[in-house]
Design a protein around this motif. Structure first.
Motif, PDB file in Angstrom:
ATOM      1  N   HIS A 194      -0.623   9.835  -6.217  1.00 33.45           N
ATOM      2  CA  HIS A 194       0.012   9.829  -4.900  1.00 33.45           C
ATOM      3  C   HIS A 194      -0.260   8.484  -4.228  1.00 33.45           C
ATOM      4  O   HIS A 194      -1.384   7.979  -4.237  1.00 33.45           O
ATOM      5  CB  HIS A 194      -0.539  10.956  -4.024  1.00 33.45           C
ATOM      6  CG  HIS A 194      -0.155  12.317  -4.504  1.00 33.45           C
ATOM      7  ND1 HIS A 194       1.080  12.874  -4.249  1.00 33.45           N
ATOM      8  CD2 HIS A 194      -0.840  13.239  -5.229  1.00 33.45           C
ATOM      9  CE1 HIS A 194       1.146  14.082  -4.788  1.00 33.45           C
ATOM     10  NE2 HIS A 194      -0.010  14.328  -5.392  1.00 33.45           N
ATOM     11  N   CYS A 208       6.744   9.253  -1.758  1.00 36.38           N
ATOM     12  CA  CYS A 208       5.694   8.905  -2.709  1.00 36.38           C
ATOM     13  C   CYS A 208       6.258   8.620  -4.106  1.00 36.38           C
ATOM     14  O   CYS A 208       6.204   7.482  -4.580  1.00 36.38           O
ATOM     15  CB  CYS A 208       4.682  10.054  -2.770  1.00 36.38           C
ATOM     16  SG  CYS A 208       3.393   9.859  -3.993  1.00 36.38           S
ATOM     17  N   CYS A 266       7.058  13.555  -6.174  1.00 35.63           N
ATOM     18  CA  CYS A 266       6.491  13.878  -4.860  1.00 35.63           C
ATOM     19  C   CYS A 266       7.345  13.172  -3.815  1.00 35.63           C
ATOM     20  O   CYS A 266       7.463  11.949  -3.820  1.00 35.63           O
ATOM     21  CB  CYS A 266       5.030  13.431  -4.762  1.00 35.63           C
ATOM     22  SG  CYS A 266       4.302  13.669  -3.123  1.00 35.63           S
ATOM     23  N   THR A 282       6.835  13.466  -0.523  1.00 34.80           N
ATOM     24  CA  THR A 282       6.084  13.370   0.732  1.00 34.80           C
ATOM     25  C   THR A 282       5.958  11.918   1.181  1.00 34.80           C
ATOM     26  O   THR A 282       5.722  11.025   0.369  1.00 34.80           O
ATOM     27  CB  THR A 282       4.675  13.969   0.560  1.00 34.80           C
ATOM     28  OG1 THR A 282       4.796  15.316   0.114  1.00 34.80           O
ATOM     29  CG2 THR A 282       3.899  13.915   1.872  1.00 34.80           C
ATOM     30  N   HIS A 330       3.479   9.970   2.761  1.00 32.29           N
ATOM     31  CA  HIS A 330       2.061  10.136   3.064  1.00 32.29           C
ATOM     32  C   HIS A 330       1.641   9.293   4.262  1.00 32.29           C
ATOM     33  O   HIS A 330       2.058   8.139   4.409  1.00 32.29           O
ATOM     34  CB  HIS A 330       1.211   9.741   1.857  1.00 32.29           C
ATOM     35  CG  HIS A 330       1.397  10.642   0.670  1.00 32.29           C
ATOM     36  ND1 HIS A 330       0.959  11.938   0.645  1.00 32.29           N
ATOM     37  CD2 HIS A 330       1.986  10.414  -0.541  1.00 32.29           C
ATOM     38  CE1 HIS A 330       1.249  12.488  -0.524  1.00 32.29           C
ATOM     39  NE2 HIS A 330       1.865  11.573  -1.263  1.00 32.29           N
ATOM     40  N   ARG A 358      -4.802  13.067  -0.069  1.00 31.51           N
ATOM     41  CA  ARG A 358      -4.230  13.133  -1.422  1.00 31.51           C
ATOM     42  C   ARG A 358      -3.946  11.753  -2.006  1.00 31.51           C
ATOM     43  O   ARG A 358      -3.696  11.638  -3.216  1.00 31.51           O
ATOM     44  CB  ARG A 358      -2.932  13.944  -1.388  1.00 31.51           C
ATOM     45  CG  ARG A 358      -3.116  15.423  -1.154  1.00 31.51           C
ATOM     46  CD  ARG A 358      -1.788  16.136  -1.102  1.00 31.51           C
ATOM     47  NE  ARG A 358      -0.981  15.688   0.033  1.00 31.51           N
ATOM     48  CZ  ARG A 358       0.290  16.040   0.233  1.00 31.51           C
ATOM     49  NH1 ARG A 358       0.902  16.811  -0.652  1.00 31.51           N
ATOM     50  NH2 ARG A 358       0.946  15.614   1.294  1.00 31.51           N
ATOM     51  N   LEU A 364      -0.801  13.067  -9.765  1.00 32.23           N
ATOM     52  CA  LEU A 364       0.210  14.110  -9.610  1.00 32.23           C
ATOM     53  C   LEU A 364      -0.138  15.291 -10.501  1.00 32.23           C
ATOM     54  O   LEU A 364       0.079  16.442 -10.124  1.00 32.23           O
ATOM     55  CB  LEU A 364       1.600  13.568  -9.958  1.00 32.23           C
ATOM     56  CG  LEU A 364       2.408  12.963  -8.802  1.00 32.23           C
ATOM     57  CD1 LEU A 364       1.705  11.740  -8.221  1.00 32.23           C
ATOM     58  CD2 LEU A 364       3.820  12.598  -9.268  1.00 32.23           C
TER      59      LEU A 364
END
Length: 446
Positions: free
Chosen positions: A117, A129, A146, A148, A150, A156, A161
Motif C-alpha cells: 500500500h 493506491c 487497492c 483507497t 491513503h 496500512r 497487499l
C-alpha cells in the motif's frame, strides 16, 4: 516529587537536570576527579559526587535515537547537520573553496519484494493506491488491487497487499547485505573514475579523492534506502581541487554505472540457492547548489533528520529482541512482526550466521551504521563534541567552579562507576517542568 522539591539540595539537583539538556534517561555516575601538580604532587583541586544530590552525577545518555531520548537525539541531529554542511560550503576546518568541487546528492533505493500500500500524489491530489481494472487474484485469493486514497498517517502504508505473497526473506536479506552493497558501490565508482581519467586504480588516490557522507532511511515497507552526498576532491582532500577531467558529469556516469553493476550474494541456505541482490531501479542523482531547490541547507537538514531515526516508521522496536521473547506480547502489527520473525528464522540457520540476523532483528536485518562519512569529507562528530566540552570547561572556569590550570603541568586522575540511569516517577515530572520537555514514555518502556 514533593520530597525532592523540599530537599535542601534541590537547587543543585535542578542544576544537574538543566545541564543534561532535558535528557530522558540520564546516566548516573559515582566517583571523583582530582588535579595534581606534576612537579610537587600537591593536590590542587578535587571534585567528588559525595556532595551531589543522591551522591551521583547525572550526565546525558547521548543516544541518537529520537524514540529513546528526544533531547540527546536533537544534539546528535544538530552535530550531523553541521558535519554535512561543512563538507558542502566549508567551515569546521574545511576551506570554503570546497563549494567549487563536483558534488552530488544520490539516493540508492531497494528493489521490490511485493506490492505494498502506498500514497501517490499527482498535481496536488492523492491518487488511488493500486487501481487496476483487470487486477488478477494471487494464489492466496487476494485481489491485487487497492483503490483507497491513503492519508499520510494511514497505518496500512507500506504493508503488503497480500502478506503471503510478499518476499519477507528477500527483504530481510537485502537489509543485511545493504552495507556490503554500499562498499561495492563506492569501490565501483572509484574504478570507473580511474578508467575515465586513464589511470590505474592504485594510482587514483594520487590524483583524486572520493569523499562522501551517507545516511540510511527506512521505508515503511521495512527496507532501507541510502542517501549520500558524494564529492570529488584532489589528492589532499577538500583543500585541493580535483583534476579538470573529474567533472560532475563524470561523477554522474560513475554513479549510474556502479548502481547498475554491483551485486551482493546471500549464501545458499536450507532449500534455497544463492541469491544475488542489487540496488533498485529507481536512482535519484541531483547536483547540490548554493541556490535553487537542492541547497546545502536542504541536503544537510534532510540527512540530519534521518540520522536520529531507525525502523520505528515500520512499527518495530527500538531495542534488541531476545530469541526467547514472545513477539505477540509486543503488540506489533502483522507486517513488522513477520519481518522480525523471518530474521529470527534465518538467523538460526548455520549458513547465515555471519549476517547476525538474530542480533539485528529489531532493525529488520540491517546491521550497518546509520550515518557514516569518508575520512576526508569534513570534520568529525568527535571534534564537535570536543569543542562543546572545551566550551563547558571554559564556562566552569569563568564561573569559578573549576580553577584555571596550566594543562601541561597538571596530572588529572579520574575514578568513575556506573550507578544506574533514568528518573524516578516524581523526578521525571519535575525534570519535564524544569526543561520544558514533553513528558512521554518511549516505545521500549511501554
Amino acid at each position: 516529587m514533593i520530597a525532592r522539591l523540599n530537599h535542601p539540595d534541590y537547587d543543585r539537583w535542578a542544576s544537574q537536570i538543566r545541564a543534561t539538556g532535558g535528557c530522558r534517561q540520564p546516566i548516573h555516575l559515582r566517583g571523583k576527579i582530582e588535579h595534581y601538580d606534576r612537579a610537587t604532587g600537591a593536590l590542587l583541586h578535587r571534585y567528588t559526587t559525595k556532595h551531589e544530590p543522591d551522591g551521583i552525577l547525572r550526565v546525558p545518555c547521548k543516544t541518537r535515537r529520537a524514540t529513546r531520548c528526544p533531547a540527546c537525539a536533537e544534539t546528535y541531529r544538530a552535530d550531523t547537520y553541521h558535519l554535512i554542511r561543512a563538507g558542502l560550503i566549508g567551515g569546521k576546518g574545511v576551506p570554503d573553496t570546497v563549494t567549487a568541487h563536483p558534488t552530488l546528492f544520490v539516493t540508492l533505493t531497494a528493489p521490490s519484494f511485493g506490492a505494498v500500500h502506498t500514497r501517490r500524489e499527482h498535481g496536488g491530489s492523492v491518487q488511488p493506491c493500486h487501481a487496476r481494472r483487470n487486477a488478477g487474484t494471487c494464489p492466496h485469493g487476494q485481489v491485487m488491487s487497492c483503490t483507497t486514497r491513503h492519508s499520510a498517517d494511514d497505518p496500512r502504508l507500506g504493508e503488503p497487499l497480500c502478506p503471503d505473497c510478499y518476499d519477507y526473506t528477500g527483504s530481510v536479506l537485502f537489509n543485511a547485505l545493504a552495507p556490503l552493497l554500499w562498499k561495492r558501490f563506492a569501490d565501483s565508482v572509484r574504478r570507473h573514475l580511474a578508467k575515465a581519467g586513464g589511470l590505474a586504480l592504485k594510482n587514483l588516490r594520487h590524483h583524486l579523492t572520493l569523499s562522501f557522507a551517507k545516511v540510511a532511511e527506512y521505508q515503511r515497507r521495512g527496507v532501507v534506502h541510502l542517501h549520500a552526498v558524494i564529492r570529488l576532491d584532489g589528492p589532499g582532500g577538500p583543500a585541493m581541487p580535483p583534476p579538470a577531467w573529474a567533472t560532475a558529469d563524470t561523477l554522474t556516469q560513475a554513479v549510474q554505472h556502479a548502481a547498475r553493476a554491483v551485486t551482493a550474494t546471500a549464501p545458499a541456505h536450507k532449500d534455497q540457492s544463492e541469491r544475488a541482490f542489487r540496488w533498485g531501479s529507481q536512482l535519484d542523482i541531483r547536483p547540490i547548489t548554493l541556490t535553487g531547490d537542492l541547497t546545502e541547507q536542504a541536503v544537510a537538514g534532510y540527512i540530519a533528520k534521518y540520522a536520529t531515526k531507525a525502523a520505528e516508521c515500520v512499527g518495530t522496536l527500538d531495542r534488541r529482541i531476545n530469541p526467547l521473547d514472545n513477539l505477540d506480547a509486543f503488540n506489533l502489527r502483522d507486517h513488522p512482526k513477520r519481518l522480525i520473525a523471518e530474521c529470527m528464522r534465518l538467523g538460526a540457520l548455520p549458513e547465515l550466521t555471519e549476517l547476525r540476523l538474530t542480533n539485528w532483528a529489531h532493525m529488520l536485518g540491517f546491521r550497518g551504521h546509520f550515518s557514516t562519512r569518508s575520512r576526508r569529507y569534513s570534520t568529525t562528530l568527535g571534534a564537535l563534541r570536543a569543542a562543546r566540552q572545551h566550551h563547558t570547561r571554559d564556562t566552569d572556569i569563568t564561573t569559578g567552579r573549576l580553577p584555571l590550570f596550566d594543562e601541561d603541568t597538571i596530572l588529572v586522575i579520574s575514578e568513575w562507576q556506573y550507578a544506574g540511569k533514568g528518573h524516578s516517577a516524581g523526578d521525571q515530572l519535575l525534570a519535564a517542568a524544569i526543561t520544558g520537555t514533553r513528558l512521554e514514555r518511549s516505545p521500549h518502556e511501554l
